[in-house]
Scaffold this motif. Structure first.
Motif, PDB file in Angstrom:
ATOM      1  N   VAL A   1      -1.308  12.383   4.894  1.00 43.55           N
ATOM      2  CA  VAL A   1      -0.151  11.685   4.319  1.00 43.55           C
ATOM      3  C   VAL A   1       1.162  12.172   4.931  1.00 43.55           C
ATOM      4  N   TRP A   2       2.146  11.319   4.916  1.00 47.97           N
ATOM      5  CA  TRP A   2       3.449  11.616   5.528  1.00 47.97           C
ATOM      6  C   TRP A   2       4.046  12.923   5.037  1.00 47.97           C
ATOM      7  N   GLN A   3       3.768  13.314   3.779  1.00 48.40           N
ATOM      8  CA  GLN A   3       4.371  14.552   3.239  1.00 48.40           C
ATOM      9  C   GLN A   3       3.665  15.815   3.733  1.00 48.40           C
TER      10      GLN A   3
ATOM     11  N   THR B   1       2.828  -4.451   3.365  1.00 45.31           N
ATOM     12  CA  THR B   1       3.801  -3.373   3.538  1.00 45.31           C
ATOM     13  C   THR B   1       3.115  -2.087   3.126  1.00 45.31           C
ATOM     14  N   ASN B   2       3.617  -0.959   3.592  1.00 43.39           N
ATOM     15  CA  ASN B   2       2.820   0.266   3.473  1.00 43.39           C
ATOM     16  C   ASN B   2       3.673   1.519   3.505  1.00 43.39           C
ATOM     17  N   GLN B   3       3.086   2.584   2.862  1.00 45.03           N
ATOM     18  CA  GLN B   3       3.619   3.925   3.084  1.00 45.03           C
ATOM     19  C   GLN B   3       3.561   4.128   4.599  1.00 45.03           C
ATOM     20  N   ARG B   4       4.623   4.651   5.177  1.00 46.38           N
ATOM     21  CA  ARG B   4       4.634   4.752   6.636  1.00 46.38           C
ATOM     22  C   ARG B   4       4.086   6.117   7.078  1.00 46.38           C
ATOM     23  N   GLU B   5       3.818   6.244   8.324  1.00 45.77           N
ATOM     24  CA  GLU B   5       3.427   7.509   8.989  1.00 45.77           C
ATOM     25  C   GLU B   5       2.042   8.044   8.633  1.00 45.77           C
ATOM     26  N   THR B   6       1.589   7.807   7.408  1.00 42.37           N
ATOM     27  CA  THR B   6       0.289   8.307   6.959  1.00 42.37           C
ATOM     28  C   THR B   6      -0.795   7.828   7.928  1.00 42.37           C
TER      29      THR B   6
ATOM     30  N   GLN C   1       0.870  -1.183   0.000  1.00 42.42           N
ATOM     31  CA  GLN C   1       0.000   0.000   0.000  1.00 42.42           C
ATOM     32  C   GLN C   1       0.907   1.234   0.000  1.00 42.42           C
ATOM     33  N   GLY C   2       1.279   1.721  -1.188  1.00 40.04           N
ATOM     34  CA  GLY C   2       2.257   2.814  -1.310  1.00 40.04           C
ATOM     35  C   GLY C   2       1.624   4.193  -1.367  1.00 40.04           C
ATOM     36  N   THR C   3       2.459   5.217  -1.488  1.00 40.80           N
ATOM     37  CA  THR C   3       1.976   6.599  -1.514  1.00 40.80           C
ATOM     38  C   THR C   3       1.178   6.892  -2.781  1.00 40.80           C
ATOM     39  N   THR C   4       1.630   6.357  -3.916  1.00 44.08           N
ATOM     40  CA  THR C   4       0.934   6.670  -5.164  1.00 44.08           C
ATOM     41  C   THR C   4      -0.001   5.560  -5.619  1.00 44.08           C
TER      42      THR C   4
ATOM     43  N   GLY D   1       6.849  -1.695   7.518  1.00 42.67           N
ATOM     44  CA  GLY D   1       6.786  -0.418   6.808  1.00 42.67           C
ATOM     45  C   GLY D   1       7.585  -0.542   5.518  1.00 42.67           C
ATOM     46  N   ASP D   2       7.192   0.206   4.475  1.00 42.43           N
ATOM     47  CA  ASP D   2       7.750  -0.112   3.155  1.00 42.43           C
ATOM     48  C   ASP D   2       9.273  -0.003   3.066  1.00 42.43           C
ATOM     49  N   GLN D   3       9.850   0.952   3.777  1.00 43.85           N
ATOM     50  CA  GLN D   3      11.315   1.090   3.651  1.00 43.85           C
ATOM     51  C   GLN D   3      12.045  -0.042   4.372  1.00 43.85           C
ATOM     52  N   GLN D   4      11.495  -0.469   5.496  1.00 44.97           N
ATOM     53  CA  GLN D   4      12.076  -1.618   6.196  1.00 44.97           C
ATOM     54  C   GLN D   4      11.843  -2.883   5.378  1.00 44.97           C
TER      55      GLN D   4
ATOM     56  N   GLY E   1      11.688   6.085  -4.652  1.00 39.17           N
ATOM     57  CA  GLY E   1      10.254   6.088  -4.971  1.00 39.17           C
ATOM     58  C   GLY E   1       9.760   7.518  -5.000  1.00 39.17           C
ATOM     59  N   THR E   2       8.616   7.776  -4.384  1.00 37.06           N
ATOM     60  CA  THR E   2       8.091   9.136  -4.252  1.00 37.06           C
ATOM     61  C   THR E   2       9.133  10.000  -3.550  1.00 37.06           C
ATOM     62  N   GLY E   3       9.659   9.448  -2.457  1.00 38.53           N
ATOM     63  CA  GLY E   3      10.828  10.018  -1.778  1.00 38.53           C
ATOM     64  C   GLY E   3      11.948   8.997  -1.848  1.00 38.53           C
ATOM     65  N   ASN E   4      13.089   9.328  -1.266  1.00 40.33           N
ATOM     66  CA  ASN E   4      14.183   8.333  -1.168  1.00 40.33           C
ATOM     67  C   ASN E   4      14.429   8.012   0.299  1.00 40.33           C
ATOM     68  N   PHE E   5      14.734   6.753   0.556  1.00 35.02           N
ATOM     69  CA  PHE E   5      14.924   6.347   1.943  1.00 35.02           C
ATOM     70  C   PHE E   5      16.100   5.394   2.018  1.00 35.02           C
ATOM     71  N   LEU E   6      17.145   5.850   2.686  1.00 33.20           N
ATOM     72  CA  LEU E   6      18.309   4.995   2.871  1.00 33.20           C
ATOM     73  C   LEU E   6      18.226   4.395   4.266  1.00 33.20           C
TER      74      LEU E   6
ATOM     75  N   THR F   1       6.547  17.290  11.316  1.00 32.29           N
ATOM     76  CA  THR F   1       5.218  17.033  10.737  1.00 32.29           C
ATOM     77  C   THR F   1       5.166  15.661  10.068  1.00 32.29           C
ATOM     78  N   TYR F   2       6.318  15.139   9.675  1.00 32.98           N
ATOM     79  CA  TYR F   2       6.449  13.872   8.949  1.00 32.98           C
ATOM     80  C   TYR F   2       5.771  12.694   9.675  1.00 32.98           C
ATOM     81  N   PHE F   3       5.917  12.618  10.978  1.00 33.99           N
ATOM     82  CA  PHE F   3       5.513  11.410  11.713  1.00 33.99           C
ATOM     83  C   PHE F   3       4.028  11.455  12.094  1.00 33.99           C
TER      84      PHE F   3
HETATM   85  O1  LIG Z   1       5.169   4.863  -0.465  1.00 33.62           O
HETATM   86  P1  LIG Z   1       6.584   5.287  -0.618  1.00 33.62           P
HETATM   87  O2  LIG Z   1       7.442   4.279  -1.302  1.00 33.62           O
HETATM   88  O3  LIG Z   1       6.681   6.657  -1.200  1.00 33.62           O
HETATM   89  O4  LIG Z   1       7.232   5.387   0.860  1.00 33.62           O
HETATM   90  C1  LIG Z   1       6.811   6.336   1.758  1.00 33.62           C
HETATM   91  C2  LIG Z   1       7.588   6.217   3.051  1.00 33.62           C
HETATM   92  O5  LIG Z   1       7.279   5.059   3.761  1.00 33.62           O
HETATM   93  C3  LIG Z   1       7.357   7.432   3.891  1.00 33.62           C
HETATM   94  O6  LIG Z   1       8.110   7.362   5.071  1.00 33.62           O
END
Ligand SMILES: O=P(O)(O)OC[C@H](O)CO
Ligand SMILES: Nc1ncnc2c1ncn2[C@@H]1O[C@H](COP(=O)(O)OP(=O)(O)O)[C@@H](O)[C@H]1O
Length: 504
Positions: free
Chosen positions: A101-103, A79-84, A10-13, A245-248, A267-272, A133-135
Motif C-alpha cells: 500500500v502507498w503508506q 478510480t483508485n487508491q494510487r501507488e499501491t 477502489q479506495g484505501t479503506t 487516480g482517486d485524487q485526480q 480521506g485516509t490522507g489529505n491530498f490538495l 517509499t510512497y510511489f
Molecule cells: O484511497 P484514498 O482516498 O485514501 O487515497 C489514497 C491516495 O490516492 C494515495 O495517494
C-alpha cells in the motif's frame, strides 16, 4: 435506455460502486471495507483477491439497490487508491504477494540505495516526484527482490504489475482470458517511471530500477474505451471508459478543469491538487508534479499536488489503537468537550512526513503535554493536525504558483466534520466550500467514462452539475492564528531526525 454511469472507487479503506444519473446525483451505492494488514511496523498491505471479490460484490449491491441491470448503465469508470502496487502472474491470475500500500515504508533502504547517486531528486525533473517509499516503483523492486522466483518469472514475461485500477480493469475484462492490461496517465504518473513530457514509460529509469518493461501496463488517456466487461459479470459487455487516480478524479468531480483551480480531499490522507493546465510546473516548495487528466486525444492537464499521508487515518488510530472513540464521527463530539487544544499538538508522522517536508526520518509526536491535557484535547489536537498540515501545503501552492488561494473546495469522508472545517477556515484565513455531492472521487471517474461514450457532451455539461452545499467563513483573529501556526511548526521540528540506526 442507459440513463446511468457506474463508478468503481477502489479506495484505501473500502471499495465502492456508485451509480450516477445525468445530473451527477447519486442513485445508489454499494460499499465494502477490506482488511488492513500490518505485518510489521511500517508495513501496510491489502489482499488483492479480497479487493477484487469486494469490487464484484459492491457492483451487485449498487445495481440491486436501484433495481437496475447492465442495460441501464452506459459506461463504467474506475478510480483508485494510487501507488499501491499489485504484481500478479498473467497466466494464473494469482498475485505473487499482497498489494503493497502507498503508506508502506518498507522500501526505505531501496530508496536510499537509488538516492545514493544523485539524491532523492534524481528523477524529479523527468517524473515530477522525489524518490520516496510512497510511489509504486520501489514497491515493485521489493517484490522482485524478496518474493522467491519473482524476478525469474518477471524476466520471462509472466508477471505483470498494476495499481488497483489496473488490477480491477484486468479482472473485469476477463483476467487470464484476455484481460486488458492498461492504466491511465494519472496513475502512471505516480510510479516514478513515466516521463511527464512524453507520457511514456522511461526505459532508462526502468533499467536503473531493474524492472522489466514487459511488467508494465499500457498507458492510456483518462477517458476512452479500454475494453468491455467480461461475459460472466452482471455488467457484461458494458464499456469501461474512464480511469483516474482517486485524487485526480476528485479534482475532476469538483469540476476544477482549468488552470488555477484546486480541491482538497479529506480521506485516509489529505491530498490538495492544484491544476496548472498544459504547463508542467516544478515545485520549489515540496509539492509533487503530476498529471491532472487527459481526455482522449486532447491535451494533457498537469497539476501540483500536496500529499499528506495521515489525516483521517489519525482518527482511525484514535478509534482502533487508543480506543478513546468508538467511531470516526465521535471524534467531533469528543473534541467539542474542550474549548481548545489545551496546549497539545499532534504531529502524525506515522509514515514519516510527506508534503511539503518529505522527511522519512520523522515519526509521530504528541507534544505540549501537561497534566491538564485530557482525551478531549487529544481529539482536538488530532483534528487540528489535519488542518495545520493542509495549511502547510496551501502555503506551498501559493508560493509555487505566485497566488493566494481565495477559497478552498473540499470533499472526502472527514468533511462531514463541522468542527474540523471551521478550524480549517480559521487557520487558512479563507472560506472552505463543500459541494452537494461530496463523493467527488467516484463522480470524477463517472464523468470521465460518461464523456468517452457521449453520455455527457463536454466539460460545460459537467460544470453545470457542481452545486455548493455549505461554506465555512474564517473567524479567528490574526494574532491567534499566528500563535497556533508557530506552535504547530515548532511541534513539527520535534518529530524530525527520529529514525536513525537505533530506530527503524
Ligand atoms: O484511497 P484514498 O482516498 O485514501 O487515497 C489514497 C491516495 O490516492 C494515495 O495517494
Ligand atoms: N466525522 C469525521 N471526522 C473526522 N474524520 C472522519 C469523520 N468521518 C470519517 N472520517 C475519516 O475519513 C476517512 C474516510 O474517508 P473516505 O473519504 O471514505 O476515505 P478513503 O477514500 O481514503 O477510504 C477515515 O479515515 C475516517 O477516519
Amino acid at each position: 435506455m442507459a440513463d446511468y454511469v457506474l463508478a468503481i472507487d477502489q479506495g484505501t479503506t473500502s471499495s465502492r460502486a456508485i451509480i450516477f444519473d445525468k445530473h451527477g446525483s447519486i442513485v445508489s451505492t454499494g460499499q465494502l471495507e477490506h482488511e488492513q494488514i500490518f505485518p510489521k511496523a511500517g508495513w501496510v498491505e491489502h489482499d488483492p483477491k479480497e479487493i477484487w471479490a469486494n469490487t464484484r460484490e459492491v457492483i451487485g449491491q449498487a445495481l440491486g439497490k436501484a433495481d437496475l441491470t447492465r442495460h441501464d448503465i452506459a459506461a463504467v469508470g474506475i478510480t483508485n487508491q494510487r501507488e499501491t502496487a499489485v504484481v500478479w502472474d498473467r497466466t494464473t491470475g494469482e498475485p505473487v504477494y499482497n498489494a503493497i500500500v502507498w503508506q508502506d515504508t518498507r522500501t526505505q533502504d531501496i530508496v536510499d540505495r537509488l538516492a545514493a547517486d544523485g539524491g532523492v531528486e534524481r528523477f524529479k525533473a523527468k517524473v515530477g516526484l522525489p524518490l520516496a517509499t510512497y510511489f509504486s516503483g520501489t514497491k515493485i523492486v521489493w517484490i522482485l527482490e524478496n518474493v522467491p522466483g519473482a524476478r525469474e518469472k518477471a524476466e520471462a514475461g509472466d508477471l505483470i504489475f498494476g495499481t488497483t485500477d489496473t488490477w480491477v480493469l484486468w479482472n473485469l475484462t476477463g483476467g487470464v482470458d484476455g484481460g486488458v492490461h492498461a492504466t491511465d496517465v494519472t496513475n502512471a504518473s505516480r510510479t516514478l517511471f513515466m516521463d511527464l513530457e512524453t507520457l511514456q514509460w522511461d526505459d532508462e529509469i526502468l533499467g536503473i530500477f531493474g524492472v522489466p518493461r514487459s511488467m508494465l501496463p499500457a498507458i492510456k488517456s483518462s477517458s476512452e474505451v479500454y475494453g468491455t466487461v467480461e461475459s460472466s459479470s452482471l455488467l457484461r459487455e458494458t464499456p469501461i471508459a474512464g480511469i483516474l487516480g482517486d485524487q485526480q478524479a476528485a479534482t475532476f468531480g469538483q469540476a476544477a478543469f482549468d488552470a488555477g483551480e484546486a480541491k482538497n480531499t479529506y480521506g485516509t490522507g489529505n491530498f490538495l491538487i492544484f491544476n496548472t493546465g498544459e504547463e508542467i510546473v516544478h515545485s520549489k516548495n515540496g509539492l509533487l508534479t503530476t498529471v491532472g487528466y487527459k481526455l482522449g486525444d486532447q491535451p494533457v492537464h498537469y497539476a501540483l499536488e500536496g500529499s499528506i499521508a495521515v489525516t483521517g487515518s489519525l482518527v482511525q488510530w484514535l478509534r482502533d489503537n487508543l480506543g478513546i472513540i468508538s467511531s470516526a464521527p465521535e471524534v467531533e463530539e469528543l473534541a467539542k468537550t474542550v474549548e481548545d487544544n489545551g496546549g497539545a499538538y499532534f504531529v502524525p508522522a506515522f509514515s514519516g512526513l510527506f508534503a511539503p517536508y518529505w522527511r522519512p526520518d520523522a515519526r509521530g509526536a504528541l507534544v505540549g503535554l501537561t497534566r491538564y491535557v485530557n482525551k478531549g484535547h487529544i481529539a482536538r489536537a488530532a483534528l487540528e493536525a489535519i488542518a495545520f498540515q493542509t495549511r502547510d501545503v496551501v502555503e506551498a501552492v501559493n508560493a509555487d504558483a505566485g497566488i493566494d488561494l481565495t477559497e478552498l473546495r473540499v470533499d472526502g469522508g472527514a468533511t462531514a466534520n463541522d468542527t474540523l472545517l471551521q478550524f480549517q477556515a480559521d487557520i487558512l484565513g479563507v472560506p472552505v466550500v463543500r459541494p452537494v455531492v461530496a463523493e467527488t472521487t467516484a463522480l470524477g471517474a463517472a464523468y470521465a467514462a460518461g464523456l468517452a461514450v457521449g453520455f455527457w457532451a463536454d466539460l460545460d455539461d459537467l460544470a453545470k452539475n457542481w452545486q455548493e452545499d455549505r461554506r465555512w467563513e474564517p473567524s479567528m483573529d490574526e494574532a491567534e492564528q499566528g500563535r497556533l501556526v508557530r506552535n504547530w511548526k515548532k511541534a513539527v521540528t520535534k518529530t524530525l531526525d527520529w529514525v536513525d540506526e537505533d530506530v527503524r
